[in-house]
Motif scaffolding. Sequence first.
Motif, PDB file in Angstrom:
ATOM      1  N   GLN A 124      37.796  44.278  25.700  1.00 60.07           N
ATOM      2  CA  GLN A 124      38.013  43.367  26.818  1.00 60.07           C
ATOM      3  C   GLN A 124      38.093  44.188  28.089  1.00 60.07           C
ATOM      4  O   GLN A 124      38.520  45.338  28.072  1.00 60.07           O
ATOM      5  CB  GLN A 124      39.335  42.605  26.637  1.00 60.07           C
ATOM      6  CG  GLN A 124      39.349  41.625  25.488  1.00 60.07           C
ATOM      7  CD  GLN A 124      40.753  41.097  25.260  1.00 60.07           C
ATOM      8  OE1 GLN A 124      41.579  41.783  24.684  1.00 60.07           O
ATOM      9  NE2 GLN A 124      40.999  39.872  25.702  1.00 60.07           N
ATOM     10  N   CYS A 125      37.662  43.585  29.205  1.00 55.58           N
ATOM     11  CA  CYS A 125      37.875  44.237  30.504  1.00 55.58           C
ATOM     12  C   CYS A 125      38.849  43.378  31.295  1.00 55.58           C
ATOM     13  O   CYS A 125      38.898  42.158  31.145  1.00 55.58           O
ATOM     14  CB  CYS A 125      36.571  44.456  31.272  1.00 55.58           C
ATOM     15  SG  CYS A 125      35.756  42.962  31.823  1.00 55.58           S
ATOM     16  N   VAL A 126      39.681  44.068  32.112  1.00 56.30           N
ATOM     17  CA  VAL A 126      40.709  43.402  32.907  1.00 56.30           C
ATOM     18  C   VAL A 126      40.453  43.723  34.367  1.00 56.30           C
ATOM     19  O   VAL A 126      40.432  44.884  34.762  1.00 56.30           O
ATOM     20  CB  VAL A 126      42.123  43.877  32.504  1.00 56.30           C
ATOM     21  CG1 VAL A 126      43.172  43.135  33.314  1.00 56.30           C
ATOM     22  CG2 VAL A 126      42.352  43.683  31.016  1.00 56.30           C
ATOM     23  N   ALA A 127      40.196  42.670  35.173  1.00 52.96           N
ATOM     24  CA  ALA A 127      39.996  42.831  36.621  1.00 52.96           C
ATOM     25  C   ALA A 127      41.303  42.468  37.309  1.00 52.96           C
ATOM     26  O   ALA A 127      41.921  41.450  36.986  1.00 52.96           O
ATOM     27  CB  ALA A 127      38.861  41.947  37.111  1.00 52.96           C
ATOM     28  N   THR A 128      41.740  43.307  38.225  1.00 55.80           N
ATOM     29  CA  THR A 128      43.015  43.060  38.918  1.00 55.80           C
ATOM     30  C   THR A 128      42.793  43.014  40.409  1.00 55.80           C
ATOM     31  O   THR A 128      41.896  43.680  40.954  1.00 55.80           O
ATOM     32  CB  THR A 128      44.042  44.159  38.599  1.00 55.80           C
ATOM     33  OG1 THR A 128      43.588  45.391  39.163  1.00 55.80           O
ATOM     34  CG2 THR A 128      44.238  44.324  37.115  1.00 55.80           C
ATOM     35  N   ASN A 129      43.571  42.180  41.053  1.00 55.24           N
ATOM     36  CA  ASN A 129      43.762  42.285  42.494  1.00 55.24           C
ATOM     37  C   ASN A 129      45.258  42.227  42.745  1.00 55.24           C
ATOM     38  O   ASN A 129      46.057  42.314  41.804  1.00 55.24           O
ATOM     39  CB  ASN A 129      42.973  41.201  43.258  1.00 55.24           C
ATOM     40  CG  ASN A 129      43.403  39.799  42.879  1.00 55.24           C
ATOM     41  OD1 ASN A 129      44.478  39.607  42.321  1.00 55.24           O
ATOM     42  ND2 ASN A 129      42.558  38.813  43.159  1.00 55.24           N
ATOM     43  N   LEU A 130      45.641  42.087  43.987  1.00 51.53           N
ATOM     44  CA  LEU A 130      47.055  42.107  44.334  1.00 51.53           C
ATOM     45  C   LEU A 130      47.839  41.037  43.594  1.00 51.53           C
ATOM     46  O   LEU A 130      49.039  41.157  43.393  1.00 51.53           O
ATOM     47  CB  LEU A 130      47.210  41.930  45.846  1.00 51.53           C
ATOM     48  CG  LEU A 130      48.641  41.975  46.399  1.00 51.53           C
ATOM     49  CD1 LEU A 130      49.242  43.350  46.195  1.00 51.53           C
ATOM     50  CD2 LEU A 130      48.661  41.580  47.857  1.00 51.53           C
ATOM     51  N   GLY A 150      47.457  39.867  40.444  1.00 54.70           N
ATOM     52  CA  GLY A 150      47.624  39.925  39.007  1.00 54.70           C
ATOM     53  C   GLY A 150      46.354  40.254  38.257  1.00 54.70           C
ATOM     54  O   GLY A 150      45.261  40.321  38.821  1.00 54.70           O
ATOM     55  N   PRO A 151      46.464  40.472  36.902  1.00 54.59           N
ATOM     56  CA  PRO A 151      45.316  40.827  36.077  1.00 54.59           C
ATOM     57  C   PRO A 151      44.593  39.574  35.564  1.00 54.59           C
ATOM     58  O   PRO A 151      45.197  38.524  35.366  1.00 54.59           O
ATOM     59  CB  PRO A 151      45.959  41.608  34.931  1.00 54.59           C
ATOM     60  CG  PRO A 151      47.328  41.006  34.803  1.00 54.59           C
ATOM     61  CD  PRO A 151      47.744  40.612  36.178  1.00 54.59           C
ATOM     62  N   HIS A 152      43.279  39.722  35.347  1.00 55.50           N
ATOM     63  CA  HIS A 152      42.438  38.662  34.772  1.00 55.50           C
ATOM     64  C   HIS A 152      41.655  39.292  33.635  1.00 55.50           C
ATOM     65  O   HIS A 152      40.873  40.222  33.871  1.00 55.50           O
ATOM     66  CB  HIS A 152      41.500  38.080  35.829  1.00 55.50           C
ATOM     67  CG  HIS A 152      42.244  37.443  36.982  1.00 55.50           C
ATOM     68  ND1 HIS A 152      42.530  36.110  37.055  1.00 55.50           N
ATOM     69  CD2 HIS A 152      42.790  38.001  38.104  1.00 55.50           C
ATOM     70  CE1 HIS A 152      43.192  35.854  38.172  1.00 55.50           C
ATOM     71  NE2 HIS A 152      43.366  36.999  38.829  1.00 55.50           N
ATOM     72  N   THR A 153      41.834  38.781  32.397  1.00 54.94           N
ATOM     73  CA  THR A 153      41.286  39.424  31.206  1.00 54.94           C
ATOM     74  C   THR A 153      40.118  38.616  30.660  1.00 54.94           C
ATOM     75  O   THR A 153      40.175  37.371  30.580  1.00 54.94           O
ATOM     76  CB  THR A 153      42.369  39.552  30.127  1.00 54.94           C
ATOM     77  OG1 THR A 153      43.493  40.227  30.696  1.00 54.94           O
ATOM     78  CG2 THR A 153      41.868  40.335  28.931  1.00 54.94           C
TER      79      THR A 153
END
Length: 1389
Positions: A1257-1263, A1265-1268
Amino acid sequence: MEYPLVWVLILVLLNYTTDVSGQVVVPSMNPLAVGSNVTLNLVPQSPINIGTWSYETTIIVLFYPIGSSVSTSYQGRVSFNRSSSELSISSLQLNDSGRYTVQGMEPVLKAVVTLSVQEPISNVTLRANATDLVELNDTAMFTCSVSSGTSLSYRWLNGSSEVTASDRVRLGGGNSTLTIVSVTRYDEGPFRCEVINGISNGTSQPIGLNVRYGPSNLTMMVVPEMTRGHTAYKTGSDITLFCSAQSKPAESYKWRFNGMFLNEQSPQLSLQNTRENQTGSYACLAYNNVTLRYATMSTMIKVVEPISAVSLNRDGKPPILDQSFTLRCEVTGPVDYIHWLMNGQLISLNNRTFFSTGNKTMVINPIQFSDNGEYLCEAFNAVSNLTSMTYKLVVNFGPERPAVTSPDITMTGHSVTFNCSASSQPPSQFSWFFNGSQMVAGSVYETGPLTLANHGEYTCVAFNNITGRNSTVSKMLIVVEPVTMAMVKAMGSQPILNQTFSLTCETTGTIYSIHWMRNGWPLYADNRTDFSMNNNTLTINSVQHSDNGDYKCFASNPLSNMTSRNYRLIVNYGPERPAVTSPDIAMTGHSVTFNCSASSQPPSQFSWFFNGSQMVAGSVYETGPLTLANHGEYTCVAFNNITGRNSTVSKMLIVVEPVTMAMVKAMGSQPILNQTFSLTCETTGTIYSIHWMRNGWPLYADNRTDFIMNNNTLTINSVQHSDNGDYKCFAYNPLSNMTSRNYRLIVNYGPERPAVTSPDIAMTGHSVTFNCSASSQPPSQFSWFFNGSQMVAGSVYETGPLTLANHGEYTCVAFNNITGRNSTVSKMLIVVEPVTMAMVKAMGSQPILNERFSLTCGTAGTVYSIQWMRNGWPLYADNRTDFSMNNNTLTFNSVQHSDNGDYQCSASNPLSNMTSTEYRLIVNYGPKRPVIMSPDIAMTGYSVTFNCSASSQPLSQFSWFFNGSQVETGSVYKTGPLTIASQGEYTCVAFNNVTVRNSTVSKMLTIIAPVTMTMVKVIGAQPILNERFSLTCGTAGTVYSIQWMRNGWPLYADNRTDFSMNNNTLTFNSVQHSDKGDYQCSASNPLSNMTSPNYRLIVNYGPEMPVITGPALGETGHNLTLNCLASSQPLSQFSWFFNGSHVATGSVYKTGPLTLASQGEYTCVAFNNITGRNSTASKMLTVIEAIKSVMVKRNKTPISSDNLTLTCDVTGRYDTIYWMKDNLSLVLNNTLNSDITISNNSLHFSPVKVSNDGNYQCVATNLFGPHTSPKYQLRVNYGPLSVNISGPVSVVVGSVITVTLKCSADSRPTSDYGWIFNNQSVLGTGPLMAVIASLENAGDYTCVAKNPVTNISMSKTISLDVPGHSPAPPFLSRVGLMLTALLALSLCL
């Protein structure tokens, strides 16, 4: 002038005299003025019979016993006093300066003095090249001259301070010219030059400089000052601005408002009843029309209306846990910013707390318990601030965690109380239900007396009428009856060891459990102990001794229990381990008692047998008096009438007779050293063993000691001294023993090691006793011989009174009449006479430092040696100390101070000695190192005492001279009250009348006046960071030095801090924050000092680079707060700009709900109205949208050893991407993942391996929170690897019909298989191949495995051997293979 020949001889002899007298020439004054007179005195005074006075190489006067002769050139100008040898010279001229020498031949002396004749100084004149100068532009040059005077020295003064050379101040022309480069305002003087020589001095008239400077140190003061913490004035205020600068001549002024000149040219600008439109920048310009320089300074004036009211109210519904809650701050009047406080602490933006534009509304979403507290809002503008009333926030919640407290079980007839509680705000309301039916309301429910019908589930329901929520909890209640009886009973026969035995527990009442105990400890089942199903029966399968004890059973339920009384268990056994106690051996005539015992329950019965015949019954058997017939076997039989068992044990008895005699006797001749000697032990009675002892210690055989077979004879083969002692023998049997009396063994020997004791030396008239001894047994007989002639017999020989004839050799002969041996020894005797006298005497003159001096030791009597001592310690020759041949004379070649002390000589021979009385040696010397003890400096009106001392033996005599004139005799000279005329040189002359030497020392005394005042003053404008600022130290009195201090610590010049030439001005070239503090100056001279009061320096600065705090990133729809801070003295005022447009004032700026248009640059401008400076900081705000989707994508099918890339496809703006494998963060810095790299948003496998299998899985984050992403399952295709063929490699024709070969390979996905025979024929596909067992099918079978995804092929070959086969025709071979292929295909199908 002509001299007779005798005079010439005198002069020649005088030329060879040296200064050995220690006398000096002291002039009546030196230096001297032209035309004055001088007298040259010889100190100490001494008449000279023959000698001369001379100037340089010219003789002035020659004197001799009958007269004197004066040189022609000095006649009429000099006079000579024969009695004192002093010379007087009148009308001195400049050419009389030089060296004057007095020389004497009778007595021999020489002394020298140098005179300086000088012309007085007159008319000192000072000139300057110019006096009207401009600061830092011009150079001042001064020239000092005199009309007359010689041997001149110059001193320059600026006011009362001396001028010294520096980088700007230069002295030239022998210090007669002074040049000051780039003059400053502190160089105005007045300047004077002072000219000095040895007899006079003069000072010029002062010249002052007119240095024009400025304007500098421009300062601006605003009155009234702004209230602390405010950055503006209230409307209606009266404001006055004052401008001042340091300038010469006085400066002129102009004023500007927002860049426009005002009609005001005075240093003061007044603003009356100010309004908001008078806010702006006010500048003061100062100008000097001579230096043509100007200075400017500006300040900001801001006029603002004050805030009049602030209130804080709830907006909407009450606060409920995990819901949104809003507070609103309502302000009357202009507001720059609003602060929110909780419990007195400032509230800042976080992930649950948001502020609306202008901070007027605060939203907490969701609200939590931690938000409980007292809230305030505080509104600010530049001239005022006001705080709201307190709003107390209490968060409503629940009901949560309901709980019922009550017993879980109870007995019938009792009541039970149920209590229900829940965490809730406000407190909950409660209802009770029993088995689903409602009972009562309230938190407490109490039952009546219980019956079994009351068993069941009790439920409590809690309800909160504010949150509208309820919560339920249930509790089961069990009703039971009590236990009333418990008793232990035995089952079956009595307990016998190793047999089964049972106990039962009888009970009444409801029983939950039964427990058994032995001796108060719980019992548990084991390999011998069993319990019945309900535990009421205890069975011991093989009862043992360890089972003895008190047994109980314990019956219980949760509310009651009962324990039975003890049941005592005793195990029957035996008899076991019978034992007889009696002696093993006994003597005839004695009786013996036999005791028999056995372990048994109940106790055993006993019978006795002797050599098989029964004797008596009972456990004890006692014999009569023993004879040898009582020797034999005694047997005991034990019997148990309960167990029906018996047991037997036997004992042997031995009867013996006692030992009655033991004696040691010698065998053969007496014991003689190194010969054989024997002893025998005679005994009577029965003997088991014999032992020998010497001196009470056992003897054992060794290389010199032997024992015969029965040990009754002891033989010493070579008897030694160590064998001396008392010998015994010990005879023994088990019941008796006897030890012999002592036999004393003494070994005969000698004589050995004869020795004579007597003195080696003796004095005449005395007697001497000689004692002779030798080691011998028995003792030796002695004879004496003198020089070979026999004298007497016996061990002692005593002489009569000795004479020198008794000197010689005395011999002793020792003889042993048992061993027949003798031995001889001799001794020499020396006869001497005693020492009777020793005395130390001095030889020659007194001891004088560095001269030769001797002592001698007078003695009487025979002397072997003389020893010298100083202060009781021996003396030895060194490079300065010599002894004569026989040591009787001590000579110091150059006597020193270290030789002082008490000297003695000691004369001795071996039998007598004598030490002299002490001779005290004191070395005469000096005078040396004269020292004057007195102050170097003193104040007028005080007296000074001079003390003169010199190292000298005997003590010196002293004379005092002031500036060359004698003033006093004695070691102490005390002045009267001092005046300036008392300043000068004080000389002390020390003289020793024994060494006839003198020594001189001088001391300068300086007179000064005290310091009376110091004060720190400011020069010019207020201190502003990085600008020039000066402080001056005002003083009164004579000042030698000025020291500056900050916070009590000394200040020193550095690259920013300068001090004026006399240190009275402190200048900061670029004042800094570190310069803040309390400043003092301390003025001092050597005798007084004074420190000024503190001057508090506060540096105005800033604003410095402002700092904006707040998020750099925001999401659309959210509010955001930015705070601006800047370091400044006084505090700064703030303005906010967005993309260049003004949006707000105040240090805090709050946005409304963000849109993409809110993205850009936010700028804060800070302004300081004292320094007139501003500073700007900017912050970029990025507004982003939420991440919408995240997905893992691959670039191709994953095949082992190929490169593979997984890409993280993100819709929306993100900051970072990281990868996970099997729900764990992917770590790349280990060996397992060494071939995996990440670049941008891609995961690269170089290459991919089977070990990389897993869920990715890849997790994209911004300020925010994370999105998996969803899981992507990676399964790596590989192979085929390790192809294998299983099956026989050899078959016999006829043993089987077919042979089956199976091919396998490690592969993903599963490989496709093909078969080849002898590398030519293709037989078929599939993992199995069936081959007919025939001769023609023997050969090589190859399996080819191919992966349909990786497209990789791999093969394996096996040889099938059919014994006895022959090559078949090609046609038959192919037919056989075809049949084989068909068979294999059928097997696959």
